[in-house]
Design an enzyme around this catalytic site. Structure first.
Site, PDB file in Angstrom:
ATOM      1  N   ASP A   1       0.858  -1.174   0.000  1.00  0.00           N
ATOM      2  CA  ASP A   1       0.000   0.000   0.000  1.00  0.00           C
ATOM      3  C   ASP A   1       0.899   1.230   0.000  1.00  0.00           C
ATOM      4  O   ASP A   1       1.579   1.469   0.978  1.00  0.00           O
ATOM      5  CB  ASP A   1      -0.977  -0.006   1.180  1.00  0.00           C
ATOM      6  CG  ASP A   1      -0.308  -0.400   2.511  1.00  0.00           C
ATOM      7  OD1 ASP A   1       0.647  -1.194   2.508  1.00  0.00           O
ATOM      8  OD2 ASP A   1      -0.734   0.123   3.541  1.00  0.00           O
TER       9      ASP A   1
ATOM     10  N   GLU B   1      12.704   1.685   7.309  1.00  0.00           N
ATOM     11  CA  GLU B   1      11.624   0.824   6.797  1.00  0.00           C
ATOM     12  C   GLU B   1      11.832   0.464   5.326  1.00  0.00           C
ATOM     13  O   GLU B   1      11.507  -0.633   4.884  1.00  0.00           O
ATOM     14  CB  GLU B   1      10.306   1.597   6.955  1.00  0.00           C
ATOM     15  CG  GLU B   1       9.068   0.901   6.448  1.00  0.00           C
ATOM     16  CD  GLU B   1       7.910   1.857   6.239  1.00  0.00           C
ATOM     17  OE1 GLU B   1       8.131   3.068   6.067  1.00  0.00           O
ATOM     18  OE2 GLU B   1       6.760   1.372   6.252  1.00  0.00           O
TER      19      GLU B   1
HETATM   20  O1  LIG Z   1      -1.021   3.214   8.055  1.00  0.00           O
HETATM   21  C1  LIG Z   1      -0.994   2.918   6.705  1.00  0.00           C
HETATM   22  C2  LIG Z   1      -0.733   1.487   6.419  1.00  0.00           C
HETATM   23  O2  LIG Z   1       0.425   1.082   7.187  1.00  0.00           O
HETATM   24  C3  LIG Z   1       0.772  -0.272   7.114  1.00  0.00           C
HETATM   25  O3  LIG Z   1       1.387  -0.586   5.901  1.00  0.00           O
HETATM   26  C4  LIG Z   1       2.751  -0.361   5.817  1.00  0.00           C
HETATM   27  O4  LIG Z   1       3.467  -0.743   6.993  1.00  0.00           O
HETATM   28  C5  LIG Z   1       3.353  -2.111   7.401  1.00  0.00           C
HETATM   29  C6  LIG Z   1       4.179  -2.299   8.644  1.00  0.00           C
HETATM   30  O5  LIG Z   1       5.536  -2.194   8.370  1.00  0.00           O
HETATM   31  C7  LIG Z   1       3.761  -3.071   6.267  1.00  0.00           C
HETATM   32  O6  LIG Z   1       3.402  -4.367   6.618  1.00  0.00           O
HETATM   33  C8  LIG Z   1       3.034  -2.702   4.966  1.00  0.00           C
HETATM   34  O7  LIG Z   1       3.577  -3.458   3.921  1.00  0.00           O
HETATM   35  C9  LIG Z   1       3.288  -1.218   4.679  1.00  0.00           C
HETATM   36  O8  LIG Z   1       2.704  -0.857   3.464  1.00  0.00           O
HETATM   37  C10 LIG Z   1      -0.412  -1.197   7.302  1.00  0.00           C
HETATM   38  O9  LIG Z   1      -0.067  -2.514   7.054  1.00  0.00           O
HETATM   39  C11 LIG Z   1      -1.577  -0.816   6.413  1.00  0.00           C
HETATM   40  O10 LIG Z   1      -2.654  -1.655   6.646  1.00  0.00           O
HETATM   41  C12 LIG Z   1      -1.930   0.594   6.765  1.00  0.00           C
HETATM   42  O11 LIG Z   1      -3.076   0.989   6.085  1.00  0.00           O
END
Ligand SMILES: OC[C@H]1O[C@H](O[C@H]2O[C@H](CO)[C@@H](O)[C@H](O)[C@H]2O)[C@H](O)[C@@H](O)[C@@H]1O
Length: 661
Positions: free
Chosen positions: A403, A604
């Site tokens: 995302d 990240e």
């Molecule tokens: O808050 C926005 C989005 O954040 C997360 O996605 C991002 O961080 C995660 C944790 O590191 C990772 O798993 C994911 O690939 C990233 O894109 C969350 O998982 C989303 O659901 C959320 O909307």
């Protein structure tokens, strides 16, 4: 002759969808009737027209040319109709554009209102909407709501900064305060047998620093959550967790796989098993592993890697009891990913029905953690149903872990064109194939032969599906498959033009799976394709070739993608592929190292064009910590030492780590 092959006749049949590998032939009788009907119609009409031919007015009538009443034309129509009847695939069960929506808790509803008020009051600068849904209540929601309603407001409804901040101070505990620091039980500063291949002092010192970051990321859910769960969006978990870091204050599903890979390198087996135990408890309660351990993440999962976690921990520890206890949850998870909403049947070019999976969130509202952003994005759309559709696409994209990215967009500069639920993703199906192989393996070692055989068959069927739906021999890549516009409620007949020929790192993820990386010819083709793809940059593999401003696009490189591709290449028997793996891993380690020395943190995501620079884009500011980046560096260093091959001068290649590779 096509055949109906049903592989669900065994004990575990209720844990998976029956897999129709090839289309069922229409009943013979029905076909005979149809053909006879058309033959009789043809003869009747032809005879009828024959009378007309002798009529002077019909002198120019030709029975062969495609005139609507031409007997020949009617006969051709009959053939087309018959062949359509024969080739229409079984309608997909995933036939709903609407789909399920899980219930939202009253606390989340209130916190979203608070989030919007915070934006209106504090302004967009440095605003992170997630902060507000991570707050926990100090007293009952009704008391808090009442105090909120009584805040002094201007005629246009806004609250002053002082009143707003005072209200937050009085009624909430800070975000993340419901997770408390805890020292992992199995952490030691330098574990015995830690990265034996890494002998260079500089690299080893850094690896030990990265190892020590587990202490910073380790948390335990506070007892306060167990006492009053309704005060928290954080979900209770029995064992300690490893968080990704910064704004990601809770455990995340797919991140945990690379965290575990790092923990295994750090010899922290108890902590690794505890993470799996927590994720299994989520399956027990919700039927799937949640995107993250928050009440606002219950509507979706994330890339399914639980089986890979269990498999790797079992292989490292030989803990058969752990493998046995994990198996029922894995079966349940497999069912989730093959359920009505996730499962799609594609009628392929060889006349076979292939069952594949897609991302599909049980949600059609703004994501609570990004509610203000989603409302803003959807404001460009005119009607409620279009908005609901977009909200489902946004949440489904979050389920993909990517995302956001042009990978899911019809128009790469317009987020409202997200179409994730209409895309069958290569990587998701590779992960489910791995799940099937892992379950077959774990069932075998725990002595459940029936389940093992069933999942071997399921894996074979998925492998065939991957070959016929995604594989593109000309490009040497597996390509995402787009369901044609407007056909999401019918069966899908495969068309070559529906493969997305744009280049993404995910096109190479199947290489991670043993069934593919053990095939030398295939590895050769994919390796050439990767080399030519433009994805391999100065310090790692780019996510895509499009610089869209979204975080899962160019020039960002993500640790999980580097790891899966490098490990896939490294596991093959091809020397060339192994050396390519080594080269990419060294680039990635170098940039992680230089960035760490510059900024004092692991990031990240990284910019694969610039050594030592972290990535950007997307809807939140770059984060540090960082669980999966730490895990991948430790796994890379563990696997073969990578940077520690001694050259002619007896110097480690990374002895002086610079960015001029
Ligand atoms: O808050 C926005 C989005 O954040 C997360 O996605 C991002 O961080 C995660 C944790 O590191 C990772 O798993 C994911 O690939 C990233 O894109 C969350 O998982 C989303 O659901 C959320 O909307």
């Amino acid at each position: 002759m096509t055949q109906l092959i049903e592989t669900s006749k065994i004990k575990a049949s209720n844990s998976t969808q029956p897999r129709l590998q090839c289309r069922s032939p229409p009943p013979l009788l029905l076909l005979l009737l149809l053909q006879s009907f058309f033959l009789i119609s043809y003869l009747y009409i032809y005879t009828d027209y024959y009378v007309f031919f002798n009529h002077p007015k019909m002198a120019n009538f030709n029975p062969i040319i495609p005139h609507p009443f031409s007997p020949f034309f009617i006969f051709i129509l009959s053939l087309i109709f018959t062949s359509i009847t024969m080739s229409t695939p079984t309608p997909s069960p995933t036939c709903s554009n609407s789909g399920p929506v899980v219930r939202k808790t009253p606390l989340i509803t209130f916190l979203e209102i608070l989030q919007q008020t915070a934006l209106n009051t504090l302004g967009p600068k440095n605003f992170d909407p997630k902060l507000y849904v991570d707050l926990s209540l100090k007293s009952d929601l009704s008391i808090t709501q009442n105090a909120f309603d009584n805040l002094p407001r201007t005629p246009n409804g806004s609250v002053s900064v002082t009143d707003f901040n005072g209200f937050i101070q009085s009624y909430f505990n800070g975000a993340g305060e419901d997770l408390v620091y805890t020292e992992p039980v199995d952490f030691v500063p330098e574990p015995e047998g830690f990265l034996p291949e890494v002998v260079n002092r500089e690299v080893r010192a850094w690896a030990l620093e990265v190892h020590s970051l587990w202490k910073n990321l380790s948390r335990k859910v506070s007892d306060r959550v167990l006492d009053r769960p309704e005060f928290h969006t954080l979900l209770p978990l029995a064992k300690p967790v490893m968080i990704p870091g910064s704004r990601f204050r809770e455990v995340y599903y797919w991140d945990s796989y690379w965290v575990i890979r790092g923990l295994l390198a750090s010899k922290m087996y108890e902590t690794a098993k505890g993470i799996v135990t927590n994720l299994i408890s989520l399956i027990d309660e919700f039927g799937h592993v949640l995107n993250g351990a928050r009440a606002y993440y219950t509507n979706r999962s994330q890339p399914p890697l639980l089986s890979a976690m269990v498999y790797d921990i079992y292989n490292r520890t030989g803990d058969i009891d752990f493998a046995r206890k994990s198996l029922p949850a894995l079966l349940k998870e497999h069912k989730f990913w093959n359920s009505e909403i996730h499962s799609v049947i594609i009628h392929d070019a060889e006349g076979c029905n292939r069952t594949v999976s897609r991302y599909y969130a049980m949600w059609n509202k703004p994501r609570p953690e990004s509610s203000t952003i989603d409302i803003e994005t959807a404001s460009k759309l005119m009607n409620d149903s279009a908005k609901q559709h977009l909200y489902r696409e946004l949440a489904s994209t979050a389920e993909s872990g990517w995302d956001f990215s042009t990978r899911w967009m019809r128009n790469g500069s317009d987020l409202t064109t997200l179409a994730t639920t209409s895309i069958i993703p290569v990587d998701l199906n590779a992960f489910i194939l791995k799940m099937e192989l892992d379950i077959a393996f774990l069932a075998n070692v725990t002595g459940d032969c029936t389940i093992s055989v069933h999942f071997q068959e399921a894996a074979q069927a998925r492998k065939q599906a991957m070959n016929s739906v995604f594989w593109n021999a000309e490009m040497g890549q597996w390509l995402d498959y787009w369901l044609s516009n407007g056909t999401t409620c019918k069966g899908h007949t495969w068309e070559a033009s529906n493969q997305n020929r744009n280049i993404f790192a995910s096109n190479f993820v199947p290489l991670w799976i043993e069934l593919f990386n053990s095939d030398c010819t295939l590895v050769g083709q994919v390796m050439q394709s990767l080399r030519r793809s433009g994805l391999i940059r100065a310090v790692g593999i780019a996510t895509s070739l499009t610089n869209s401003g979204q975080q899962w696009d160019f020039p960002n490189g993500w640790a999980p993608l580097q790891h899966m591709i490098v490990e896939g290449l490294a596991r093959s028997r091809s020397k060339e592929a192994r050396s390519m793996a080594e080269d990419i891993a060294v680039r990635w380690i170098r940039t992680n190292y230089v960035a760490y020395k510059k900024s004092g943190a692991m990031h990240e995501k990284y910019d694969v064009e610039k050594c030592g620079e972290f990535g950007g884009g997307g809807e939140y500011i770059p984060q540090t910590g960082f669980g999966w980046s730490n895990g991948v560096v430790l796994a890379f260093l563990e696997d073969r030492g990578h940077c520690c091959e001694v050259d002619q001068n007896q110097l480690c290649r990374l002895q002086e780590i610079r960015c001029n590779a």
